[in-house]
Design a protein around this motif. Structure first.
Motif, PDB file in Angstrom:
ATOM      1  N   LYS A  38       0.938  -1.181  -0.063  1.00  0.00           N
ATOM      2  CA  LYS A  38       0.007  -0.056   0.013  1.00  0.00           C
ATOM      3  C   LYS A  38       0.855   1.306   0.079  1.00  0.00           C
ATOM      4  O   LYS A  38       0.277   2.339  -0.333  1.00  0.00           O
ATOM      5  CB  LYS A  38      -0.980   0.228   1.108  1.00  0.00           C
ATOM      6  CG  LYS A  38      -1.964  -1.069   1.161  1.00  0.00           C
ATOM      7  CD  LYS A  38      -2.919  -0.902   2.291  1.00  0.00           C
ATOM      8  CE  LYS A  38      -4.108  -2.182   2.186  1.00  0.00           C
ATOM      9  NZ  LYS A  38      -4.861  -1.907   3.338  1.00  0.00           N
ATOM     10  N   VAL A  39       2.035   1.059   0.550  1.00  0.00           N
ATOM     11  CA  VAL A  39       2.943   2.180   0.262  1.00  0.00           C
ATOM     12  C   VAL A  39       4.328   1.659  -0.618  1.00  0.00           C
ATOM     13  O   VAL A  39       4.714   0.685  -0.566  1.00  0.00           O
ATOM     14  CB  VAL A  39       3.935   2.457   1.919  1.00  0.00           C
ATOM     15  CG1 VAL A  39       5.028   3.344   1.517  1.00  0.00           C
ATOM     16  CG2 VAL A  39       2.695   2.941   2.648  1.00  0.00           C
ATOM     17  N   GLU A  40       4.338   2.612  -1.714  1.00  0.00           N
ATOM     18  CA  GLU A  40       5.219   2.138  -2.825  1.00  0.00           C
ATOM     19  C   GLU A  40       6.578   1.751  -2.139  1.00  0.00           C
ATOM     20  O   GLU A  40       7.189   2.496  -1.348  1.00  0.00           O
ATOM     21  CB  GLU A  40       5.124   3.239  -3.753  1.00  0.00           C
ATOM     22  CG  GLU A  40       4.060   3.184  -4.798  1.00  0.00           C
ATOM     23  CD  GLU A  40       4.239   4.184  -5.902  1.00  0.00           C
ATOM     24  OE1 GLU A  40       5.051   4.110  -6.504  1.00  0.00           O
ATOM     25  OE2 GLU A  40       3.196   4.936  -6.209  1.00  0.00           O
ATOM     26  N   ALA A  41       7.189   0.967  -2.860  1.00  0.00           N
ATOM     27  CA  ALA A  41       8.624   0.659  -2.380  1.00  0.00           C
ATOM     28  C   ALA A  41       9.698   1.881  -2.849  1.00  0.00           C
ATOM     29  O   ALA A  41       9.314   2.549  -3.951  1.00  0.00           O
ATOM     30  CB  ALA A  41       9.278  -0.550  -3.258  1.00  0.00           C
ATOM     31  N   GLY A  42      10.359   2.361  -2.099  1.00  0.00           N
ATOM     32  CA  GLY A  42      11.356   3.386  -2.082  1.00  0.00           C
ATOM     33  C   GLY A  42      10.725   4.756  -2.143  1.00  0.00           C
ATOM     34  O   GLY A  42      11.351   5.694  -1.912  1.00  0.00           O
ATOM     35  N   SER A  43       9.431   4.590  -1.305  1.00  0.00           N
ATOM     36  CA  SER A  43       8.791   5.922  -1.052  1.00  0.00           C
ATOM     37  C   SER A  43       9.523   6.275   0.465  1.00  0.00           C
ATOM     38  O   SER A  43      10.163   5.842   1.094  1.00  0.00           O
ATOM     39  CB  SER A  43       7.288   5.457  -0.429  1.00  0.00           C
ATOM     40  OG  SER A  43       6.694   5.235  -1.501  1.00  0.00           O
ATOM     41  N   SER A  44       9.654   7.875   0.607  1.00  0.00           N
ATOM     42  CA  SER A  44      10.010   8.371   1.903  1.00  0.00           C
ATOM     43  C   SER A  44       8.929   8.484   2.829  1.00  0.00           C
ATOM     44  O   SER A  44       7.628   8.985   2.375  1.00  0.00           O
ATOM     45  CB  SER A  44      10.730   9.919   1.332  1.00  0.00           C
ATOM     46  OG  SER A  44      11.603   9.724   0.642  1.00  0.00           O
ATOM     47  N   ILE A  45       8.993   7.975   3.949  1.00  0.00           N
ATOM     48  CA  ILE A  45       8.056   8.089   4.912  1.00  0.00           C
ATOM     49  C   ILE A  45       8.576   8.501   6.306  1.00  0.00           C
ATOM     50  O   ILE A  45       9.708   8.454   6.627  1.00  0.00           O
ATOM     51  CB  ILE A  45       7.603   6.516   5.328  1.00  0.00           C
ATOM     52  CG1 ILE A  45       7.087   6.014   3.925  1.00  0.00           C
ATOM     53  CG2 ILE A  45       6.647   6.416   6.250  1.00  0.00           C
ATOM     54  CD1 ILE A  45       6.681   4.583   4.110  1.00  0.00           C
TER      55      ILE A  45
END
Length: 72
Positions: A38-45
């Protein structure tokens, strides 16, 4: 993932302890979103830890025994 498992994972990998009432449950939800895509790989969180550690040592197993006192 349950909140106690998420708390232990973050404590083990980053040395950050979360409370089990709010932030632990929120972090468990975030990890679930990451693991299910649900959170894209490589996203900044950014996860904002606002406290919630007042009962950290009261929850059984939450700290892996760090709060237990033994007699010498």
């Amino acid at each position: 993932m349950e909140s106690n498992a998420a708390i232990k994972e973050l404590a083990r990998t980053e040395g950050v302890f979360l409370g089990s009432v709010y932030t632990g449950k929120g972090f468990a939800g975030l990890l679930e979103h990451i693991r299910t895509g649900k959170v894209e790989a490589g996203s900044s969180i950014a996860f904002l830890h606002t406290g919630d550690t007042a009962n950290l040592f009261e929850v059984q197993g939450g700290t892996g025994g760090l709060g237990s006192v033994s007699s010498v």
